[in-house]
Design a protein around this motif. Structure first.
Motif, PDB file in Angstrom:
ATOM      1  N   THR A 187     -27.907 -46.592  25.458  1.00 29.55           N
ATOM      2  CA  THR A 187     -28.256 -45.237  25.310  1.00 29.55           C
ATOM      3  C   THR A 187     -27.082 -44.144  25.144  1.00 29.55           C
ATOM      4  O   THR A 187     -25.796 -44.463  25.532  1.00 29.55           O
ATOM      5  CB  THR A 187     -28.577 -44.884  26.844  1.00 29.55           C
ATOM      6  OG1 THR A 187     -29.796 -45.828  27.432  1.00 29.55           O
ATOM      7  CG2 THR A 187     -29.238 -43.515  27.271  1.00 29.55           C
ATOM      8  N   TYR A 188     -27.395 -43.322  24.055  1.00 28.08           N
ATOM      9  CA  TYR A 188     -26.451 -42.395  23.888  1.00 28.08           C
ATOM     10  C   TYR A 188     -26.836 -40.878  24.222  1.00 28.08           C
ATOM     11  O   TYR A 188     -28.057 -40.555  24.411  1.00 28.08           O
ATOM     12  CB  TYR A 188     -26.185 -42.635  22.423  1.00 28.08           C
ATOM     13  CG  TYR A 188     -25.660 -43.819  21.769  1.00 28.08           C
ATOM     14  CD1 TYR A 188     -24.554 -44.004  21.827  1.00 28.08           C
ATOM     15  CD2 TYR A 188     -26.677 -44.754  21.559  1.00 28.08           C
ATOM     16  CE1 TYR A 188     -24.131 -45.297  21.279  1.00 28.08           C
ATOM     17  CE2 TYR A 188     -26.385 -46.021  20.924  1.00 28.08           C
ATOM     18  CZ  TYR A 188     -24.970 -46.274  20.835  1.00 28.08           C
ATOM     19  OH  TYR A 188     -24.690 -47.635  20.390  1.00 28.08           O
ATOM     20  N   MET A 189     -25.909 -40.262  24.696  1.00 29.86           N
ATOM     21  CA  MET A 189     -26.200 -38.644  24.864  1.00 29.86           C
ATOM     22  C   MET A 189     -25.199 -37.964  24.049  1.00 29.86           C
ATOM     23  O   MET A 189     -23.847 -38.156  23.967  1.00 29.86           O
ATOM     24  CB  MET A 189     -25.814 -38.548  26.518  1.00 29.86           C
ATOM     25  CG  MET A 189     -26.056 -37.091  26.913  1.00 29.86           C
ATOM     26  SD  MET A 189     -26.039 -36.832  28.463  1.00 29.86           S
ATOM     27  CE  MET A 189     -24.123 -36.595  28.721  1.00 29.86           C
ATOM     28  N   TYR A 190     -25.751 -36.926  23.284  1.00 28.63           N
ATOM     29  CA  TYR A 190     -25.043 -36.167  22.800  1.00 28.63           C
ATOM     30  C   TYR A 190     -25.460 -34.639  23.033  1.00 28.63           C
ATOM     31  O   TYR A 190     -26.550 -34.456  23.453  1.00 28.63           O
ATOM     32  CB  TYR A 190     -25.038 -36.386  21.194  1.00 28.63           C
ATOM     33  CG  TYR A 190     -26.208 -36.019  20.339  1.00 28.63           C
ATOM     34  CD1 TYR A 190     -26.516 -34.850  19.983  1.00 28.63           C
ATOM     35  CD2 TYR A 190     -27.293 -36.995  20.283  1.00 28.63           C
ATOM     36  CE1 TYR A 190     -27.656 -34.608  19.040  1.00 28.63           C
ATOM     37  CE2 TYR A 190     -28.305 -36.752  19.794  1.00 28.63           C
ATOM     38  CZ  TYR A 190     -28.502 -35.798  19.030  1.00 28.63           C
ATOM     39  OH  TYR A 190     -29.826 -35.493  18.341  1.00 28.63           O
ATOM     40  N   GLU A 191     -24.619 -33.575  23.007  1.00 25.04           N
ATOM     41  CA  GLU A 191     -24.773 -32.292  23.504  1.00 25.04           C
ATOM     42  C   GLU A 191     -24.061 -31.507  22.415  1.00 25.04           C
ATOM     43  O   GLU A 191     -23.060 -31.628  21.723  1.00 25.04           O
ATOM     44  CB  GLU A 191     -23.897 -31.850  24.524  1.00 25.04           C
ATOM     45  CG  GLU A 191     -24.108 -30.532  24.951  1.00 25.04           C
ATOM     46  CD  GLU A 191     -23.336 -30.245  26.345  1.00 25.04           C
ATOM     47  OE1 GLU A 191     -23.522 -29.194  26.781  1.00 25.04           O
ATOM     48  OE2 GLU A 191     -22.720 -31.151  26.660  1.00 25.04           O
ATOM     49  N   VAL A 192     -24.980 -30.607  21.861  1.00 19.43           N
ATOM     50  CA  VAL A 192     -24.728 -29.738  20.615  1.00 19.43           C
ATOM     51  C   VAL A 192     -24.394 -28.393  21.454  1.00 19.43           C
ATOM     52  O   VAL A 192     -25.311 -27.844  22.022  1.00 19.43           O
ATOM     53  CB  VAL A 192     -25.845 -29.699  19.622  1.00 19.43           C
ATOM     54  CG1 VAL A 192     -25.481 -28.750  18.417  1.00 19.43           C
ATOM     55  CG2 VAL A 192     -26.269 -31.052  19.038  1.00 19.43           C
ATOM     56  N   LYS A 193     -23.222 -28.004  21.335  1.00 20.73           N
ATOM     57  CA  LYS A 193     -22.674 -26.673  21.863  1.00 20.73           C
ATOM     58  C   LYS A 193     -22.255 -25.636  20.774  1.00 20.73           C
ATOM     59  O   LYS A 193     -21.249 -25.912  20.227  1.00 20.73           O
ATOM     60  CB  LYS A 193     -21.825 -26.730  22.948  1.00 20.73           C
ATOM     61  CG  LYS A 193     -22.204 -27.341  24.206  1.00 20.73           C
ATOM     62  CD  LYS A 193     -21.158 -27.484  25.107  1.00 20.73           C
ATOM     63  CE  LYS A 193     -21.404 -26.644  26.538  1.00 20.73           C
ATOM     64  NZ  LYS A 193     -20.504 -26.842  27.505  1.00 20.73           N
ATOM     65  N   ASP A 225     -19.654 -27.320  18.033  1.00 16.73           N
ATOM     66  CA  ASP A 225     -19.064 -28.498  18.613  1.00 16.73           C
ATOM     67  C   ASP A 225     -20.481 -29.460  19.015  1.00 16.73           C
ATOM     68  O   ASP A 225     -21.532 -29.301  19.480  1.00 16.73           O
ATOM     69  CB  ASP A 225     -18.262 -28.613  19.768  1.00 16.73           C
ATOM     70  CG  ASP A 225     -17.312 -27.502  19.401  1.00 16.73           C
ATOM     71  OD1 ASP A 225     -16.541 -27.677  18.295  1.00 16.73           O
ATOM     72  OD2 ASP A 225     -16.572 -26.627  20.074  1.00 16.73           O
ATOM     73  N   ILE A 226     -20.094 -30.691  18.707  1.00 16.40           N
ATOM     74  CA  ILE A 226     -21.052 -31.934  19.319  1.00 16.40           C
ATOM     75  C   ILE A 226     -20.280 -32.802  19.925  1.00 16.40           C
ATOM     76  O   ILE A 226     -19.168 -33.492  19.520  1.00 16.40           O
ATOM     77  CB  ILE A 226     -21.618 -32.452  17.897  1.00 16.40           C
ATOM     78  CG1 ILE A 226     -22.481 -31.365  17.110  1.00 16.40           C
ATOM     79  CG2 ILE A 226     -22.630 -33.730  18.520  1.00 16.40           C
ATOM     80  CD1 ILE A 226     -23.069 -32.381  15.694  1.00 16.40           C
ATOM     81  N   TYR A 227     -20.575 -33.294  21.443  1.00 16.15           N
ATOM     82  CA  TYR A 227     -19.857 -34.044  22.220  1.00 16.15           C
ATOM     83  C   TYR A 227     -20.684 -35.439  22.156  1.00 16.15           C
ATOM     84  O   TYR A 227     -22.114 -35.271  22.423  1.00 16.15           O
ATOM     85  CB  TYR A 227     -19.683 -33.447  23.622  1.00 16.15           C
ATOM     86  CG  TYR A 227     -18.723 -32.236  23.363  1.00 16.15           C
ATOM     87  CD1 TYR A 227     -17.282 -32.511  23.191  1.00 16.15           C
ATOM     88  CD2 TYR A 227     -19.208 -31.046  23.155  1.00 16.15           C
ATOM     89  CE1 TYR A 227     -16.488 -31.386  23.295  1.00 16.15           C
ATOM     90  CE2 TYR A 227     -18.488 -29.790  22.815  1.00 16.15           C
ATOM     91  CZ  TYR A 227     -17.178 -30.157  23.116  1.00 16.15           C
ATOM     92  OH  TYR A 227     -16.253 -29.058  22.852  1.00 16.15           O
ATOM     93  N   LEU A 228     -20.265 -36.404  22.023  1.00 16.99           N
ATOM     94  CA  LEU A 228     -21.223 -37.792  22.058  1.00 16.99           C
ATOM     95  C   LEU A 228     -20.364 -38.735  23.066  1.00 16.99           C
ATOM     96  O   LEU A 228     -19.314 -38.825  23.454  1.00 16.99           O
ATOM     97  CB  LEU A 228     -20.982 -38.239  20.450  1.00 16.99           C
ATOM     98  CG  LEU A 228     -21.653 -39.818  20.565  1.00 16.99           C
ATOM     99  CD1 LEU A 228     -23.120 -39.639  20.798  1.00 16.99           C
ATOM    100  CD2 LEU A 228     -21.311 -40.307  19.187  1.00 16.99           C
ATOM    101  N   GLN A 229     -21.460 -39.366  23.713  1.00 15.30           N
ATOM    102  CA  GLN A 229     -20.935 -40.567  24.678  1.00 15.30           C
ATOM    103  C   GLN A 229     -21.719 -41.779  24.682  1.00 15.30           C
ATOM    104  O   GLN A 229     -23.087 -41.302  24.566  1.00 15.30           O
ATOM    105  CB  GLN A 229     -20.733 -39.870  26.221  1.00 15.30           C
ATOM    106  CG  GLN A 229     -21.667 -39.456  26.951  1.00 15.30           C
ATOM    107  CD  GLN A 229     -21.289 -38.862  28.177  1.00 15.30           C
ATOM    108  OE1 GLN A 229     -20.540 -39.681  29.014  1.00 15.30           O
ATOM    109  NE2 GLN A 229     -21.571 -37.561  28.533  1.00 15.30           N
TER     110      GLN A 229
END
Length: 156
Positions: free
Chosen positions: A42-48, A51-55
């Protein structure tokens, strides 16, 4: 508008890569799930804004970091999936997952200890020496263990 376009572009490619589930929240947080046998990644990414943050959330959490474009998100996840697919067939893979999960638990335990207790200097030094031994062992294993076949991991 950029956030929606980014989400849609990434999610489309992740579906093409075999994601079994992708959920997007109104806060531009996206969770993509993949399956390799009985293993769920499972991957989570946030687009702000820009910027994009991935974990990676599972099988064990790992912050991957700040990513600069949609293509990088897809490439990082694709490479990670290839590595997991390659390692999944190894006989000691389940032990690796247990160790990685224990490391995450260790992080939480050590933070709780040091943030909630007045640990002596001597005890801290002892823990530090033990950590040095673990790092040394990992370095030793990296040098003596053969690399996994990388031809399948480098295909794009």
């Amino acid at each position: 508008m950029r956030n929606i376009v980014s989400d849609d572009m990434i999610n489309l490619v992740l579906r093409q890569m075999g994601a079994v589930s992708i959920k997007t929240s109104p806060a531009y947080i996206n969770i993509a799930k993949f399956e390799i046998g009985n293993l769920r990644l499972t991957y989570m990414y946030e687009v702000k804004e820009e910027d994009i943050y991935l974990q990676r959330i599972s099988p064990y959490p790992m912050m991957i970091g700040k990513i600069y474009n949609e293509q990088q998100v897809v490439e990082i996840i694709a490479n990670d999936l290839k590595k997991f697919k390659n390692a999944y067939s190894r006989s000691n893979f389940s032990k690796f997952i247990r160790i990685a999960t224990d490391v995450v638990s260790f992080d939480k335990e050590i933070e709780n200890l040091f943030m909630s207790h007045n640990v002596s200097k001597e005890d801290l030094e002892e823990v530090e020496q033990m950590m040095d031994k673990v790092h040394d062992k990992l370095s030793e294993l990296m040098e003596k263990s053969p690399l996994l076949e990388t031809s399948s991991m480098q295909e794009k």
